[in-house]
Design a protein around this motif. Structure first.
Motif, PDB file in Angstrom:
ATOM      1  N   MET A  10       0.656  -1.032   0.101  1.00  0.00           N
ATOM      2  CA  MET A  10      -0.095   0.053  -0.059  1.00  0.00           C
ATOM      3  C   MET A  10       0.980   1.285  -0.029  1.00  0.00           C
ATOM      4  SD  MET A  10      -2.887  -0.624   2.798  1.00  0.00           S
ATOM      5  CE  MET A  10      -4.201  -1.823   2.529  1.00  0.00           C
ATOM      6  N   VAL A  12       0.827   4.800   1.774  1.00  0.00           N
ATOM      7  CA  VAL A  12       0.359   5.661   2.995  1.00  0.00           C
ATOM      8  C   VAL A  12       0.945   6.976   2.948  1.00  0.00           C
ATOM      9  CG1 VAL A  12       0.173   5.901   5.390  1.00  0.00           C
ATOM     10  CG2 VAL A  12       0.129   3.488   4.553  1.00  0.00           C
ATOM     11  N   GLN A  56      -3.046   0.742  -4.602  1.00  0.00           N
ATOM     12  CA  GLN A  56      -3.822   0.962  -3.310  1.00  0.00           C
ATOM     13  C   GLN A  56      -3.382   2.161  -2.365  1.00  0.00           C
ATOM     14  OE1 GLN A  56      -4.733  -2.662  -1.186  1.00  0.00           O
ATOM     15  NE2 GLN A  56      -6.264  -1.753   0.220  1.00  0.00           N
ATOM     16  N   VAL A  58      -3.661   4.989   0.944  1.00  0.00           N
ATOM     17  CA  VAL A  58      -4.352   5.494   2.157  1.00  0.00           C
ATOM     18  C   VAL A  58      -3.745   6.892   2.222  1.00  0.00           C
ATOM     19  CG1 VAL A  58      -4.581   5.407   4.732  1.00  0.00           C
ATOM     20  CG2 VAL A  58      -4.231   3.093   3.302  1.00  0.00           C
ATOM     21  N   ALA A 101      -3.579   5.724  10.593  1.00  0.00           N
ATOM     22  CA  ALA A 101      -3.725   4.610   9.469  1.00  0.00           C
ATOM     23  C   ALA A 101      -3.801   3.148   9.738  1.00  0.00           C
ATOM     24  CB  ALA A 101      -2.450   4.941   8.246  1.00  0.00           C
ATOM     25  N   SER A 102      -3.562   2.873  11.037  1.00  0.00           N
ATOM     26  CA  SER A 102      -3.455   1.661  11.453  1.00  0.00           C
ATOM     27  C   SER A 102      -4.443   0.783  11.144  1.00  0.00           C
ATOM     28  CB  SER A 102      -3.191   1.447  12.907  1.00  0.00           C
ATOM     29  OG  SER A 102      -3.373   0.335  13.403  1.00  0.00           O
ATOM     30  N   VAL A 105      -4.550  -0.224   7.212  1.00  0.00           N
ATOM     31  CA  VAL A 105      -3.516  -0.672   6.727  1.00  0.00           C
ATOM     32  C   VAL A 105      -3.305  -2.153   7.273  1.00  0.00           C
ATOM     33  CG1 VAL A 105      -0.919  -1.026   6.655  1.00  0.00           C
ATOM     34  CG2 VAL A 105      -1.976   1.305   6.610  1.00  0.00           C
ATOM     35  N   GLU A 109       2.123  -4.813   3.980  1.00  0.00           N
ATOM     36  CA  GLU A 109       3.274  -4.148   3.812  1.00  0.00           C
ATOM     37  C   GLU A 109       2.724  -2.700   3.074  1.00  0.00           C
ATOM     38  OE1 GLU A 109       7.423  -5.015   1.714  1.00  0.00           O
ATOM     39  OE2 GLU A 109       5.714  -5.428   0.326  1.00  0.00           O
ATOM     40  N   PHE A 110       3.403  -1.822   3.624  1.00  0.00           N
ATOM     41  CA  PHE A 110       3.196  -0.428   2.984  1.00  0.00           C
ATOM     42  C   PHE A 110       4.486   0.626   2.885  1.00  0.00           C
ATOM     43  CE2 PHE A 110       3.031   0.222   7.601  1.00  0.00           C
ATOM     44  CZ  PHE A 110       3.640   1.597   7.708  1.00  0.00           C
ATOM     45  N   LYS A 112       5.507   4.489   3.112  1.00  0.00           N
ATOM     46  CA  LYS A 112       5.083   5.557   3.875  1.00  0.00           C
ATOM     47  C   LYS A 112       5.856   6.951   3.018  1.00  0.00           C
ATOM     48  CE  LYS A 112       6.095   8.761   5.810  1.00  0.00           C
ATOM     49  NZ  LYS A 112       7.448   8.890   5.553  1.00  0.00           N
ATOM     50  N   GLY A 186       4.926  -3.405  10.313  1.00  0.00           N
ATOM     51  CA  GLY A 186       3.825  -2.265  10.593  1.00  0.00           C
ATOM     52  C   GLY A 186       3.049  -2.389  11.658  1.00  0.00           C
TER      53      GLY A 186
END
Length: 273
Positions: A10, A12, A56, A58, A101-102, A105, A109-110, A112, A186
């Motif tokens: 993702m 973020v 995707q 956030v 954002a927790s 998510v 995996e993201f 940031k 995360g």
């Protein structure tokens, strides 16, 4: 707990801030909606993500949230985006925003992003391609002072210390505000942030404080050296001028395969879409 390791990360994006140091440019605009080289800052970031297979998103919003939503919904119809609102954006900082954002998510995996960073897609490609789980993009060619988030590493590029108070003499360079956080790490980051935010004294902490706490507990973070690649953070009017000098043309959306062909041929990028 099941971790989601089999899909692209993702994105973020933390875009809740006021941008007070950019006034008067931000008197009538959110910082992330300013235009650099013919493209809106946030548009550049999202298109870079799409070019790297990230689809995707956030977005953590606060100041001028409705304007940012309207821009993204109009410019990027059909992408998967979830908006998270930081109603306390005036009295909190990036640590609080990332904590919010927790729930969205979860265990994915993201990557940031600070929404005020303008960067070459090559930086993101190298970050996404890294086999290491937790990676910070570091520039060594920076004059380090109090403002910069400084990073100390060992001989294997494992991060030993991170933060604005790190000794600049010992630091390898500056963390540019783009990191990859693994599906396993995360939830640990979010847990640290939640614990920190239980104390009002930590409301203005940056998210790097959570990274530092985890590093102190033995969680591995590594540095990705992006020295020489184009990027800049936009905090001031002077930074804005630098960004327009570095990125003088509109952003392009180029697939990985297209970029490989262009690199091999030594040709110019595709036209913007």
């Amino acid at each position: 707990m099941k971790y989601e390791n089999n899909r692209p990360p993702m994105a973020v994006i933390l875009a809740a801030g006021i941008g007070s140091r950019l006034r008067p440019l931000t008197d009538e605009s959110a910082k992330s909606l300013l235009s650099v080289g013919g493209s809106v800052i946030l548009e550049r970031m999202i298109r870079n993500c799409l070019s790297c297979g990230i689809s995707q998103f956030v977005l953590v919003l606060g100041h001028r949230a409705d304007e940012i939503k309207q821009f993204v919904d109009k410019a990027f119809r059909g992408i998967r985006v979830t908006y998270v609102i930081n109603d306390r954006y005036r009295d909190t900082n990036t640590g609080y925003s990332l904590m919010l954002a927790s729930a969205v998510v979860g265990t994915a995996e993201f990557i940031k992003f600070d929404a005020d960073v303008v960067f070459d897609t090559r930086i993101l490609r190298e970050l996404v391609d890294s086999d290491l789980p937790n990676v910070l993009c570091i520039d060594r060619n920076i004059a380090l002072a109090d403002e910069e988030v400084k990073v100390i590493t060992d001989g294997q590029m494992r991060v030993c210390e991170i933060g604005k108070t790190v000794d600049p003499i010992k630091a390898l360079g500056e963390s540019i505000g783009i990191e990859k956080i693994s599906a396993v790490t995360g939830p640990l980051v979010f847990a640290e942030l939640k614990e920190m935010m239980q104390s009002a004294a930590n409301a203005q902490e940056y998210y790097e404080a959570a990274y530092a706490r985890l590093i102190g507990k033995g969680v591995p973070f590594h540095a990705l050296d992006i020295t020489g690649m184009k990027w800049t953070e936009i905090d001031t009017v002077e930074d804005f001028a630098v960004a327009n000098a570095l990125f003088g043309s509109p952003v392009t959306t180029v697939s990985r395969g297209q970029q490989q062909v262009l690199d091999q041929a030594g040709t110019t990028p595709l036209r913007p879409i």
